[in-house]
Design a protein around this motif. Structure first.
Motif, PDB file in Angstrom:
ATOM      1  N   VAL A 236     -14.191  -5.292  16.071  1.00 43.21           N
ATOM      2  CA  VAL A 236     -13.954  -4.290  15.025  1.00 43.21           C
ATOM      3  C   VAL A 236     -12.738  -3.479  15.446  1.00 43.21           C
ATOM      4  CG1 VAL A 236     -14.909  -2.410  13.650  1.00 43.21           C
ATOM      5  CG2 VAL A 236     -16.441  -4.168  14.577  1.00 43.21           C
ATOM      6  N   ILE A 237     -11.745  -3.382  14.563  1.00 42.60           N
ATOM      7  CA  ILE A 237     -10.493  -2.717  14.908  1.00 42.60           C
ATOM      8  C   ILE A 237     -10.110  -1.699  13.844  1.00 42.60           C
ATOM      9  CG2 ILE A 237      -9.172  -4.646  13.913  1.00 42.60           C
ATOM     10  CD1 ILE A 237      -6.934  -4.002  15.940  1.00 42.60           C
ATOM     11  N   VAL A 238      -9.777  -0.503  14.287  1.00 47.90           N
ATOM     12  CA  VAL A 238      -9.174   0.509  13.416  1.00 47.90           C
ATOM     13  C   VAL A 238      -7.661   0.372  13.528  1.00 47.90           C
ATOM     14  CG1 VAL A 238      -8.745   2.988  13.152  1.00 47.90           C
ATOM     15  CG2 VAL A 238     -11.076   2.161  13.543  1.00 47.90           C
ATOM     16  N   THR A 239      -6.980   0.313  12.396  1.00 44.07           N
ATOM     17  CA  THR A 239      -5.520   0.181  12.433  1.00 44.07           C
ATOM     18  C   THR A 239      -4.885   0.872  11.235  1.00 44.07           C
ATOM     19  OG1 THR A 239      -3.656  -1.363  12.520  1.00 44.07           O
ATOM     20  CG2 THR A 239      -5.594  -2.082  11.285  1.00 44.07           C
ATOM     21  N   HIS A 240      -3.709   1.482  11.481  1.00 44.75           N
ATOM     22  CA  HIS A 240      -2.889   2.013  10.389  1.00 44.75           C
ATOM     23  C   HIS A 240      -1.893   0.955   9.910  1.00 44.75           C
ATOM     24  CE1 HIS A 240      -3.980   6.292  11.409  1.00 44.75           C
ATOM     25  NE2 HIS A 240      -3.909   6.332  10.091  1.00 44.75           N
ATOM     26  N   ASN A 241      -1.808  -0.131  10.656  1.00 45.25           N
ATOM     27  CA  ASN A 241      -0.798  -1.157  10.417  1.00 45.25           C
ATOM     28  C   ASN A 241      -1.340  -2.176   9.403  1.00 45.25           C
ATOM     29  OD1 ASN A 241       0.875  -3.465  10.626  1.00 45.25           O
ATOM     30  ND2 ASN A 241       1.464  -2.919  12.723  1.00 45.25           N
ATOM     31  N   MET A 242      -0.832  -2.088   8.160  1.00 46.91           N
ATOM     32  CA  MET A 242      -1.320  -2.991   7.120  1.00 46.91           C
ATOM     33  C   MET A 242      -1.056  -4.452   7.472  1.00 46.91           C
ATOM     34  SD  MET A 242      -2.687  -1.083   4.875  1.00 46.91           S
ATOM     35  CE  MET A 242      -3.146  -0.198   6.358  1.00 46.91           C
ATOM     36  N   GLY A 243       0.137  -4.710   8.040  1.00 44.06           N
ATOM     37  CA  GLY A 243       0.476  -6.075   8.435  1.00 44.06           C
ATOM     38  C   GLY A 243      -0.469  -6.612   9.483  1.00 44.06           C
ATOM     39  N   GLN A 244      -0.846  -5.754  10.411  1.00 44.51           N
ATOM     40  CA  GLN A 244      -1.775  -6.170  11.459  1.00 44.51           C
ATOM     41  C   GLN A 244      -3.130  -6.541  10.879  1.00 44.51           C
ATOM     42  OE1 GLN A 244      -3.415  -3.265  14.606  1.00 44.51           O
ATOM     43  NE2 GLN A 244      -1.985  -4.563  15.729  1.00 44.51           N
ATOM     44  N   ALA A 245      -3.654  -5.711  10.000  1.00 44.39           N
ATOM     45  CA  ALA A 245      -4.934  -6.023   9.361  1.00 44.39           C
ATOM     46  C   ALA A 245      -4.851  -7.340   8.608  1.00 44.39           C
ATOM     47  CB  ALA A 245      -5.343  -4.891   8.425  1.00 44.39           C
ATOM     48  N   ALA A 246      -3.759  -7.531   7.892  1.00 39.70           N
ATOM     49  CA  ALA A 246      -3.599  -8.764   7.108  1.00 39.70           C
ATOM     50  C   ALA A 246      -3.480  -9.985   7.995  1.00 39.70           C
ATOM     51  CB  ALA A 246      -2.366  -8.648   6.203  1.00 39.70           C
ATOM     52  N   ARG A 247      -2.826  -9.828   9.150  1.00 32.07           N
ATOM     53  CA  ARG A 247      -2.583 -10.981  10.037  1.00 32.07           C
ATOM     54  C   ARG A 247      -3.829 -11.432  10.784  1.00 32.07           C
ATOM     55  NH1 ARG A 247       2.297  -8.133  10.952  1.00 32.07           N
ATOM     56  NH2 ARG A 247       1.415  -7.063  12.751  1.00 32.07           N
ATOM     57  N   ILE A 248      -4.628 -10.494  11.277  1.00 37.74           N
ATOM     58  CA  ILE A 248      -5.654 -10.897  12.248  1.00 37.74           C
ATOM     59  C   ILE A 248      -7.091 -10.744  11.776  1.00 37.74           C
ATOM     60  CG2 ILE A 248      -4.085 -10.304  14.138  1.00 37.74           C
ATOM     61  CD1 ILE A 248      -5.944  -7.910  14.756  1.00 37.74           C
ATOM     62  N   SER A 249      -7.344  -9.959  10.712  1.00 43.74           N
ATOM     63  CA  SER A 249      -8.745  -9.692  10.380  1.00 43.74           C
ATOM     64  C   SER A 249      -9.300 -10.675   9.354  1.00 43.74           C
ATOM     65  CB  SER A 249      -8.913  -8.252   9.881  1.00 43.74           C
ATOM     66  OG  SER A 249      -8.308  -8.084   8.615  1.00 43.74           O
ATOM     67  N   ASP A 250     -10.604 -10.882   9.436  1.00 47.25           N
ATOM     68  CA  ASP A 250     -11.326 -11.701   8.448  1.00 47.25           C
ATOM     69  C   ASP A 250     -11.792 -10.844   7.276  1.00 47.25           C
ATOM     70  OD1 ASP A 250     -11.637 -14.391   9.972  1.00 47.25           O
ATOM     71  OD2 ASP A 250     -12.259 -12.875  11.422  1.00 47.25           O
ATOM     72  N   LYS A 251     -12.262  -9.638   7.605  1.00 46.67           N
ATOM     73  CA  LYS A 251     -12.721  -8.700   6.579  1.00 46.67           C
ATOM     74  C   LYS A 251     -12.026  -7.354   6.812  1.00 46.67           C
ATOM     75  CE  LYS A 251     -16.421 -11.302   5.129  1.00 46.67           C
ATOM     76  NZ  LYS A 251     -17.425 -11.495   6.152  1.00 46.67           N
ATOM     77  N   THR A 252     -11.839  -6.616   5.722  1.00 45.60           N
ATOM     78  CA  THR A 252     -11.201  -5.303   5.804  1.00 45.60           C
ATOM     79  C   THR A 252     -11.977  -4.299   4.963  1.00 45.60           C
ATOM     80  OG1 THR A 252      -8.978  -6.212   6.168  1.00 45.60           O
ATOM     81  CG2 THR A 252      -9.099  -3.970   5.335  1.00 45.60           C
ATOM     82  N   ALA A 253     -12.157  -3.092   5.535  1.00 39.12           N
ATOM     83  CA  ALA A 253     -12.753  -1.979   4.806  1.00 39.12           C
ATOM     84  C   ALA A 253     -11.696  -0.893   4.646  1.00 39.12           C
ATOM     85  CB  ALA A 253     -13.958  -1.425   5.555  1.00 39.12           C
ATOM     86  N   PHE A 254     -11.489  -0.434   3.406  1.00 41.77           N
ATOM     87  CA  PHE A 254     -10.543   0.649   3.128  1.00 41.77           C
ATOM     88  C   PHE A 254     -11.323   1.947   2.965  1.00 41.77           C
ATOM     89  CE2 PHE A 254      -8.256   3.003  -0.420  1.00 41.77           C
ATOM     90  CZ  PHE A 254      -7.384   3.657   0.449  1.00 41.77           C
ATOM     91  N   PHE A 255     -11.012   2.912   3.826  1.00 40.81           N
ATOM     92  CA  PHE A 255     -11.686   4.205   3.835  1.00 40.81           C
ATOM     93  C   PHE A 255     -10.815   5.269   3.167  1.00 40.81           C
ATOM     94  CE2 PHE A 255     -13.835   1.935   7.113  1.00 40.81           C
ATOM     95  CZ  PHE A 255     -15.044   2.549   7.367  1.00 40.81           C
ATOM     96  N   LEU A 256     -11.471   6.201   2.484  1.00 39.35           N
ATOM     97  CA  LEU A 256     -10.772   7.341   1.893  1.00 39.35           C
ATOM     98  C   LEU A 256     -11.765   8.492   1.770  1.00 39.35           C
ATOM     99  CD1 LEU A 256      -8.070   8.293   0.652  1.00 39.35           C
ATOM    100  CD2 LEU A 256      -8.954   7.576  -1.578  1.00 39.35           C
ATOM    101  N   HIS A 257     -11.391   9.639   2.368  1.00 38.60           N
ATOM    102  CA  HIS A 257     -12.229  10.853   2.293  1.00 38.60           C
ATOM    103  C   HIS A 257     -13.666  10.584   2.725  1.00 38.60           C
ATOM    104  CE1 HIS A 257      -8.773  12.525   0.346  1.00 38.60           C
ATOM    105  NE2 HIS A 257      -8.963  11.894  -0.805  1.00 38.60           N
TER     106      HIS A 257
END
Length: 249
Positions: free
Chosen positions: A198-219
């Motif tokens: 599980v990785i927290v990242t601000h890097n959109m490219g990084q999330a797109a390159r290496i993750s299988d699933k992504t959760a977008f958090f807001l507030h």
């Protein structure tokens, strides 16, 4: 399901930092948490191995299940939990000791004392972190004397040394140069065959390159969660689309 978060709310005194979070983390996948600063992604990450226990004002409702067991239940041994879920932080934080002792520290605290066994663990952990060839002749040198990128891979090796099942990473490449970042990303892609990540990242490219699933958090809420390729190519929520394309504000 390796980790299941159910109806989780987290408060710091009267401030609610996480709101009705529901999330499934699948074994041997990389799950990325993305979103603006202060949106709750690191707060959730630290809750997964109860690092937020160290914050006196923190209060949690709902459940986090790890292999079906509630990690906030009375029977959960927090030390065992943190051994099973290793944490790597944003800034490389090697201990002020030798490379060897950094890796051996965890196994020693869990009762492993024989030098032959520690030698094996150190070599295996550094190899698993793809940094053995760079550090095998510097094991007696201070870990503070190696580069930032090497320090971060050393910290990953240190986490691997106690045989975790899950690796939690809080923006592990934000302080690194592009070459070191690429090495970490390649390493994580290799490690997911053996670990849940599980990785927290601000890097959109990084999330797109290496993750299988992504959760977008807001507030403090999860706006959207799903397969990374679908979330980035066909986001269902306008706020997700705006964040990914840089129009968020």
């Amino acid at each position: 399901m390796k980790i299941k978060v159910e109806d989780m709310n987290l408060y710091y005194d009267t401030f609610q930092a996480l709101i009705n979070v529901n999330l499934d983390v699948v074994e041997n996948e990389i799950t990325a948490f993305i979103g603006p600063s202060g949106c709750g992604k690191s707060t959730l990450l630290k809750s997964l191995n109860r690092m937020n226990d160290l914050v006196e004002s923190c209060r949690i409702t709902g459940k986090i299940l790890f292999d079906g067991e509630d990690i906030y239940g009375k029977k959960m041994n927090v030390n065992v939990l943190r051994k099973r879920m290793g944490m790597v932080f944003q800034k490389p934080n090697p201990f002020p000791m030798s490379v060897y002792d950094n890796i051996a520290y965890g196994p020693r605290t869990h009762g492993i004392k024989k030098k032959r066994e520690l030698d094996r663990i150190v070599e295996e952990s550094l190899k698993n972190a793809a940094i053995w060839d760079e550090l095998k002749d510097r094991l007696k040198k201070s870990a503070l004397a190696i580069s930032g990128g090497q320090q971060q891979r050393l910290c990953i090796a240190r986490a691997l040394a106690v045989k975790p099942e899950v690796i939690l990473l809080d923006e592990p490449t934000s302080a690194l140069d592009p070459i070191s970042t690429t090495k970490i990303e390649d390493l994580l892609t290799e490690l997911k065959d053996r670990y849940t990540i599980v990785i927290v990242t601000h890097n959109m490219g990084q999330a797109a390159r290496i993750s299988d699933k992504t959760a977008f958090f807001l507030h403090g809420e999860i706006v959207e969660f799903g397969k990374t390729i679908e979330l980035f190519s066909r986001p269902k929520d306008k706020k997700t689309e705006d964040y990914i394309t840089g129009r968020f504000g």
